[in-house]
Design a protein around this motif. Structure first.
Motif, PDB file in Angstrom:
ATOM      1  N   LEU A 182    -100.718 -48.137   8.047  1.00  0.00           N
ATOM      2  CA  LEU A 182    -101.324 -48.576   6.784  1.00  0.00           C
ATOM      3  C   LEU A 182    -102.740 -48.034   6.628  1.00  0.00           C
ATOM      4  CD1 LEU A 182    -100.147 -52.260   6.425  1.00  0.00           C
ATOM      5  CD2 LEU A 182     -99.858 -50.435   4.751  1.00  0.00           C
ATOM      6  N   GLU A 183    -103.502 -48.047   7.708  1.00  0.00           N
ATOM      7  CA  GLU A 183    -104.865 -47.498   7.672  1.00  0.00           C
ATOM      8  C   GLU A 183    -104.825 -46.013   7.313  1.00  0.00           C
ATOM      9  OE1 GLU A 183    -107.979 -46.209  11.071  1.00  0.00           O
ATOM     10  OE2 GLU A 183    -107.329 -48.309  11.185  1.00  0.00           O
ATOM     11  N   ALA A 184    -103.894 -45.270   7.923  1.00  0.00           N
ATOM     12  CA  ALA A 184    -103.752 -43.844   7.632  1.00  0.00           C
ATOM     13  C   ALA A 184    -103.296 -43.630   6.193  1.00  0.00           C
ATOM     14  CB  ALA A 184    -102.767 -43.206   8.610  1.00  0.00           C
ATOM     15  N   TYR A 185    -102.370 -44.444   5.724  1.00  0.00           N
ATOM     16  CA  TYR A 185    -101.903 -44.355   4.330  1.00  0.00           C
ATOM     17  C   TYR A 185    -103.079 -44.545   3.379  1.00  0.00           C
ATOM     18  CZ  TYR A 185     -99.908 -45.698  -0.131  1.00  0.00           C
ATOM     19  OH  TYR A 185     -99.635 -45.777  -1.474  1.00  0.00           O
ATOM     20  N   GLU A 221    -106.132 -43.964   3.808  1.00  0.00           N
ATOM     21  CA  GLU A 221    -107.104 -42.869   3.871  1.00  0.00           C
ATOM     22  C   GLU A 221    -106.866 -41.885   2.731  1.00  0.00           C
ATOM     23  OE1 GLU A 221    -107.988 -39.365   7.042  1.00  0.00           O
ATOM     24  OE2 GLU A 221    -107.828 -41.379   7.881  1.00  0.00           O
ATOM     25  N   ASP A 222    -105.600 -41.658   2.389  1.00  0.00           N
ATOM     26  CA  ASP A 222    -105.258 -40.772   1.281  1.00  0.00           C
ATOM     27  C   ASP A 222    -103.827 -41.071   0.825  1.00  0.00           C
ATOM     28  OD1 ASP A 222    -104.749 -38.791  -0.567  1.00  0.00           O
ATOM     29  OD2 ASP A 222    -105.504 -37.155   0.675  1.00  0.00           O
ATOM     30  N   PRO A 223    -103.643 -42.074  -0.057  1.00  0.00           N
ATOM     31  CA  PRO A 223    -102.299 -42.446  -0.498  1.00  0.00           C
ATOM     32  C   PRO A 223    -101.506 -41.294  -1.114  1.00  0.00           C
ATOM     33  CG  PRO A 223    -103.886 -44.116  -1.170  1.00  0.00           C
ATOM     34  CD  PRO A 223    -104.666 -42.950  -0.621  1.00  0.00           C
ATOM     35  N   ASN A 224    -102.167 -40.397  -1.846  1.00  0.00           N
ATOM     36  CA  ASN A 224    -101.451 -39.273  -2.466  1.00  0.00           C
ATOM     37  C   ASN A 224    -100.862 -38.337  -1.420  1.00  0.00           C
ATOM     38  OD1 ASN A 224    -101.927 -40.170  -5.071  1.00  0.00           O
ATOM     39  ND2 ASN A 224    -103.856 -39.051  -5.223  1.00  0.00           N
ATOM     40  N   ALA A 225    -101.618 -38.040  -0.377  1.00  0.00           N
ATOM     41  CA  ALA A 225    -101.115 -37.173   0.693  1.00  0.00           C
ATOM     42  C   ALA A 225     -99.949 -37.847   1.414  1.00  0.00           C
ATOM     43  CB  ALA A 225    -102.226 -36.840   1.682  1.00  0.00           C
ATOM     44  N   ALA A 226    -100.058 -39.138   1.627  1.00  0.00           N
ATOM     45  CA  ALA A 226     -98.977 -39.880   2.290  1.00  0.00           C
ATOM     46  C   ALA A 226     -97.711 -39.841   1.447  1.00  0.00           C
ATOM     47  CB  ALA A 226     -99.411 -41.319   2.553  1.00  0.00           C
ATOM     48  N   GLN A 227     -97.856 -39.970   0.135  1.00  0.00           N
ATOM     49  CA  GLN A 227     -96.683 -39.958  -0.735  1.00  0.00           C
ATOM     50  C   GLN A 227     -96.049 -38.569  -0.827  1.00  0.00           C
ATOM     51  OE1 GLN A 227     -98.773 -42.889  -3.575  1.00  0.00           O
ATOM     52  NE2 GLN A 227     -96.661 -42.659  -4.261  1.00  0.00           N
ATOM     53  N   THR A 228     -96.833 -37.523  -0.642  1.00  0.00           N
ATOM     54  CA  THR A 228     -96.276 -36.173  -0.597  1.00  0.00           C
ATOM     55  C   THR A 228     -95.373 -36.044   0.631  1.00  0.00           C
ATOM     56  OG1 THR A 228     -98.167 -35.233  -1.752  1.00  0.00           O
ATOM     57  CG2 THR A 228     -96.845 -33.716  -0.438  1.00  0.00           C
ATOM     58  N   ALA A 229     -95.832 -36.586   1.755  1.00  0.00           N
ATOM     59  CA  ALA A 229     -95.058 -36.513   2.993  1.00  0.00           C
ATOM     60  C   ALA A 229     -93.915 -37.517   3.019  1.00  0.00           C
ATOM     61  CB  ALA A 229     -95.977 -36.754   4.187  1.00  0.00           C
ATOM     62  N   LEU A 230     -94.077 -38.622   2.335  1.00  0.00           N
ATOM     63  CA  LEU A 230     -93.067 -39.689   2.302  1.00  0.00           C
ATOM     64  C   LEU A 230     -92.670 -39.936   0.847  1.00  0.00           C
ATOM     65  CD1 LEU A 230     -95.039 -42.105   4.681  1.00  0.00           C
ATOM     66  CD2 LEU A 230     -93.186 -40.574   5.349  1.00  0.00           C
ATOM     67  N   ALA A 286     -95.566 -46.287  -4.643  1.00  0.00           N
ATOM     68  CA  ALA A 286     -96.903 -46.884  -4.577  1.00  0.00           C
ATOM     69  C   ALA A 286     -97.067 -48.073  -5.508  1.00  0.00           C
ATOM     70  CB  ALA A 286     -97.961 -45.828  -4.888  1.00  0.00           C
ATOM     71  N   SER A 287     -96.156 -48.242  -6.463  1.00  0.00           N
ATOM     72  CA  SER A 287     -96.294 -49.347  -7.413  1.00  0.00           C
ATOM     73  C   SER A 287     -95.729 -50.668  -6.879  1.00  0.00           C
ATOM     74  CB  SER A 287     -95.611 -48.993  -8.740  1.00  0.00           C
ATOM     75  OG  SER A 287     -94.217 -48.893  -8.560  1.00  0.00           O
ATOM     76  N   THR A 288     -95.085 -50.613  -5.721  1.00  0.00           N
ATOM     77  CA  THR A 288     -94.578 -51.852  -5.113  1.00  0.00           C
ATOM     78  C   THR A 288     -95.209 -52.033  -3.738  1.00  0.00           C
ATOM     79  OG1 THR A 288     -92.640 -50.758  -4.189  1.00  0.00           O
ATOM     80  CG2 THR A 288     -92.376 -51.703  -6.366  1.00  0.00           C
ATOM     81  N   LEU A 310     -86.542 -32.127   9.907  1.00  0.00           N
ATOM     82  CA  LEU A 310     -87.853 -32.360  10.501  1.00  0.00           C
ATOM     83  C   LEU A 310     -88.823 -32.750   9.397  1.00  0.00           C
ATOM     84  CD1 LEU A 310     -89.723 -32.072  13.079  1.00  0.00           C
ATOM     85  CD2 LEU A 310     -90.365 -29.858  12.108  1.00  0.00           C
ATOM     86  N   GLY A 311     -89.499 -33.867   9.592  1.00  0.00           N
ATOM     87  CA  GLY A 311     -90.547 -34.300   8.674  1.00  0.00           C
ATOM     88  C   GLY A 311     -91.822 -34.548   9.446  1.00  0.00           C
ATOM     89  N   TYR A 312     -92.955 -34.291   8.826  1.00  0.00           N
ATOM     90  CA  TYR A 312     -94.229 -34.478   9.509  1.00  0.00           C
ATOM     91  C   TYR A 312     -95.300 -34.868   8.506  1.00  0.00           C
ATOM     92  CZ  TYR A 312     -94.075 -29.627   7.988  1.00  0.00           C
ATOM     93  OH  TYR A 312     -93.881 -28.499   7.239  1.00  0.00           O
ATOM     94  N   TRP A 313     -96.248 -35.627   8.987  1.00  0.00           N
ATOM     95  CA  TRP A 313     -97.396 -36.035   8.181  1.00  0.00           C
ATOM     96  C   TRP A 313     -98.567 -36.263   9.119  1.00  0.00           C
ATOM     97  CZ3 TRP A 313     -98.812 -41.621   7.458  1.00  0.00           C
ATOM     98  CH2 TRP A 313     -99.962 -41.758   6.675  1.00  0.00           C
ATOM     99  N   VAL A 314     -99.636 -35.537   8.902  1.00  0.00           N
ATOM    100  CA  VAL A 314    -100.864 -35.704   9.674  1.00  0.00           C
ATOM    101  C   VAL A 314    -101.906 -36.287   8.731  1.00  0.00           C
ATOM    102  CG1 VAL A 314    -102.686 -34.514  10.961  1.00  0.00           C
ATOM    103  CG2 VAL A 314    -100.290 -33.812  11.234  1.00  0.00           C
ATOM    104  N   ARG A 315    -102.533 -37.367   9.173  1.00  0.00           N
ATOM    105  CA  ARG A 315    -103.518 -38.001   8.291  1.00  0.00           C
ATOM    106  C   ARG A 315    -104.673 -37.035   7.998  1.00  0.00           C
ATOM    107  NH1 ARG A 315    -105.806 -43.138  11.507  1.00  0.00           N
ATOM    108  NH2 ARG A 315    -106.993 -43.405   9.603  1.00  0.00           N
ATOM    109  N   PRO A 316    -105.264 -37.148   6.817  1.00  0.00           N
ATOM    110  CA  PRO A 316    -106.246 -36.152   6.359  1.00  0.00           C
ATOM    111  C   PRO A 316    -107.387 -35.858   7.330  1.00  0.00           C
ATOM    112  CG  PRO A 316    -105.621 -37.557   4.544  1.00  0.00           C
ATOM    113  CD  PRO A 316    -104.978 -38.143   5.771  1.00  0.00           C
ATOM    114  N   SER A 317    -107.889 -36.864   8.024  1.00  0.00           N
ATOM    115  CA  SER A 317    -109.033 -36.621   8.918  1.00  0.00           C
ATOM    116  C   SER A 317    -108.665 -35.786  10.143  1.00  0.00           C
ATOM    117  CB  SER A 317    -109.660 -37.953   9.350  1.00  0.00           C
ATOM    118  OG  SER A 317    -108.697 -38.803   9.929  1.00  0.00           O
TER     119      SER A 317
END
Length: 190
Positions: free
Chosen positions: A25-28, A30-39, A44-46, A100-107
């Motif tokens: 949740l903390e990583a999400y 940090e940048d919700p838009n980037a998280a939604q691109t990966a996931l 985001a509305s719920t 394969l899926g991947y998501w690295v938090r922005p920082s």
């Protein structure tokens, strides 16, 4: 069973479980838009926390069935949550084993972490395929406007002698069909 895998630079891949929800949740946040691109399934509305909790529960409950393998990238010294990477079952082609899926938090982006983690996972899966005389086809699907994701998928594909499918593949996201670029890697590597 999803193993813990060591990476370079003091990082490791730890099997996902429900206890990482606060870090996720903390990583999400940090940048919700980037998280939604990966996931892209994330709405985001719920209740985002509930959706992420459900995902972690699903992944953890299926981990022993060898159909899904998901890890969180951890700094061994600080236990920082750096991102997620996994082999899932959202497949586009008949005969594929995993996507394969991947998501690295922005920082932590732009440090080669996704490529390093993918290479380690593919090495593990390649060795397993050789030992058990299995064949695995792994898909990587990326939205064509996700420039960083395309560059990462292309580098992984090149390193593992994969192929990039020329035609776009339509993937259902919400109630829309969204074109994606498909990369395919076969293991064991020849």
């Amino acid at each position: 069973m999803t193993p813990e895998l060591e990476l370079d630079r003091g990082l490791s891949l730890k099997p996902v479980n429900k206890s990482i929800l606060p870090f996720l949740l903390e990583a999400y946040n940090e940048d919700p838009n980037a998280a939604q691109t990966a996931l892209p399934w994330l709405d985001a509305s719920t209740n985002v926390q509930g959706q992420l909790s459900d995902m972690l529960f699903d992944v953890e409950s299926q981990a022993g069935a060898d159909r899904l393998h998901f890890w969180w990238v951890s700094n061994a010294e600080t236990n920082d949550f750096i991102g997620l990477i996994g082999l899932g079952d959202e497949l586009q082609l008949v005969g594929s084993s995993y996507n394969l899926g991947y998501w690295v938090r922005p920082s932590f982006q732009r440090q080669g972490i996704a490529i390093m983690a993918a290479n380690r996972i593919f090495s593990w899966l390649d060795e397993r395929a050789r030992n058990e005389q299995e064949h695995h086809r792994i898909e990587i699907t990326v939205h064509p406007h996700n420039t960083a994701g395309l560059a990462t998928a292309t580098r992984i594909c090149q390193a593992w002698q994969g192929e990039i499918v020329e035609e776009f593949i339509g993937i259902e996201i919400g109630e829309r069909t969204v074109p994606h670029r498909l990369h395919i890697i076969d293991l064991p590597r020849r």
